[in-house]
Write a protein that holds these residues in place. Structure first.
Motif, short mmCIF file in Angstrom:
data_model
loop_
_atom_site.label_atom_id
_atom_site.label_comp_id
_atom_site.label_asym_id
_atom_site.label_seq_id
_atom_site.Cartn_x
_atom_site.Cartn_y
_atom_site.Cartn_z
N LEU A 153 0.83 -1.21 0.00
CA LEU A 153 0.00 0.00 0.00
C LEU A 153 0.86 1.25 0.00
N LEU A 154 0.30 2.32 -0.50
CA LEU A 154 0.95 3.62 -0.39
C LEU A 154 0.92 4.04 1.08
N PRO A 155 1.84 4.89 1.51
CA PRO A 155 1.85 5.29 2.92
C PRO A 155 0.50 5.84 3.41
N GLU A 156 -0.16 6.63 2.56
CA GLU A 156 -1.46 7.19 2.95
C GLU A 156 -2.50 6.08 3.12
N GLN A 157 -2.46 5.10 2.21
CA GLN A 157 -3.40 3.99 2.29
C GLN A 157 -3.15 3.17 3.55
N PHE A 158 -1.89 2.93 3.87
CA PHE A 158 -1.56 2.11 5.03
C PHE A 158 -1.98 2.83 6.32
N GLU A 159 -1.73 4.13 6.40
CA GLU A 159 -2.15 4.90 7.57
C GLU A 159 -3.67 4.82 7.74
N LYS A 160 -4.39 4.96 6.64
CA LYS A 160 -5.86 4.88 6.69
C LYS A 160 -6.30 3.49 7.13
N TYR A 161 -5.65 2.46 6.60
CA TYR A 161 -5.95 1.08 6.97
C TYR A 161 -5.77 0.86 8.47
N ILE A 162 -4.64 1.31 9.02
CA ILE A 162 -4.36 1.15 10.46
C ILE A 162 -5.39 1.91 11.28
N ARG A 173 -7.99 0.11 13.88
CA ARG A 173 -8.11 0.50 15.30
C ARG A 173 -9.55 0.86 15.65
N GLU A 174 -10.20 1.63 14.78
CA GLU A 174 -11.59 2.01 15.03
C GLU A 174 -12.49 0.79 15.12
N ARG A 175 -12.26 -0.17 14.23
CA ARG A 175 -13.07 -1.39 14.25
C ARG A 175 -12.80 -2.20 15.50
N ALA A 176 -11.55 -2.20 15.95
CA ALA A 176 -11.21 -2.91 17.18
C ALA A 176 -11.93 -2.29 18.36
N ILE A 177 -11.92 -0.97 18.43
CA ILE A 177 -12.60 -0.27 19.52
C ILE A 177 -14.10 -0.50 19.44
N ASN A 178 -14.67 -0.32 18.26
CA ASN A 178 -16.11 -0.51 18.10
C ASN A 178 -16.53 -1.95 18.31
N GLY A 179 -15.70 -2.88 17.89
CA GLY A 179 -16.00 -4.29 18.11
C GLY A 179 -16.04 -4.62 19.58
N GLU A 180 -15.12 -4.06 20.34
CA GLU A 180 -15.09 -4.28 21.79
C GLU A 180 -16.31 -3.65 22.44
N LYS A 181 -16.70 -2.45 21.99
CA LYS A 181 -17.89 -1.78 22.53
C LYS A 181 -19.13 -2.61 22.23
N ASN A 182 -19.22 -3.13 21.00
CA ASN A 182 -20.39 -3.93 20.62
C ASN A 182 -20.48 -5.21 21.43
N LYS A 183 -19.34 -5.85 21.70
CA LYS A 183 -19.35 -7.07 22.50
C LYS A 183 -19.82 -6.77 23.92
N THR A 184 -19.36 -5.66 24.49
CA THR A 184 -19.75 -5.27 25.84
C THR A 184 -21.23 -4.97 25.89
N THR A 185 -21.74 -4.25 24.90
CA THR A 185 -23.16 -3.90 24.84
C THR A 185 -24.01 -5.16 24.73
N LYS A 186 -23.61 -6.10 23.88
CA LYS A 186 -24.37 -7.35 23.72
C LYS A 186 -24.38 -8.15 25.01
N LYS A 187 -23.25 -8.19 25.73
CA LYS A 187 -23.19 -8.93 27.00
C LYS A 187 -24.12 -8.31 28.03
N LYS A 188 -24.12 -6.97 28.10
CA LYS A 188 -24.99 -6.28 29.06
C LYS A 188 -26.45 -6.53 28.73
#
Length: 134
Positions: A98-107, A111-126
């Motif tokens: 990937l181009l540097p800009e593409q890789f930065e966007k990918y990372i 990260r956003e998906r990791a954070i949101n995935g963790e939030k969604n798992k917590t919400t579903k458990k509650k």
């Protein structure tokens, strides 16, 4: 430190989801999975045709390895370790392709998906816990 936790959470979520998908669908088609991964990455960072060709082979090889391990009955801990290593390898290869800009966007998206995935798992458990108490 917080970003490491986010990345680990994303990897763990990816590992678990891949494992569960494979268990639910023993005839999981590696080609379909590879196509979906490429399609998602293309939507996220707009790949050119050359990048798609290179990444297709990388994802296909990785998915075949994981599918083979699942088919052999590899235990969940070992499978999770294997998927985490594959994820690191893919990220390393993505950085080269990937181009540097593409890789930065990918990372950033990862990260956003990791954070949101963790939030969604917590919400579903509650929610499940509240449903069980009612």
């Amino acid at each position: 430190m917080n970003s490491k936790i986010c990345i680990f959470s994303f990897i763990f979520t990816f590992c678990l989801s891949f494992f569960l998908i494979a268990q639910d669908n023993p005839k999981l088609d590696v080609k379909d999975l590879t196509d979906k991964q490429l399609e998602t990455l293309d939507k996220d960072v707009s790949l050119d045709d050359f990048q798609k060709l290179e990444l297709y082979d990388i994802y296909m090889e990785s998915n075949k390895k994981i599918k083979s391990a699942i088919d052999k009955g590899t235990d969940a801990t070992e499978l999770r370790f294997m998927i985490e290593n594959n994820d690191r390898e893919i990220d390393s290869k993505l950085k080269e392709i990937l181009l540097p800009e593409q890789f930065e966007k990918y990372i950033k998206i990862k990260r956003e998906r990791a954070i949101n995935g963790e939030k969604n798992k917590t919400t579903k458990k509650k929610k499940k816990k509240n449903d069980n108490h009612n």
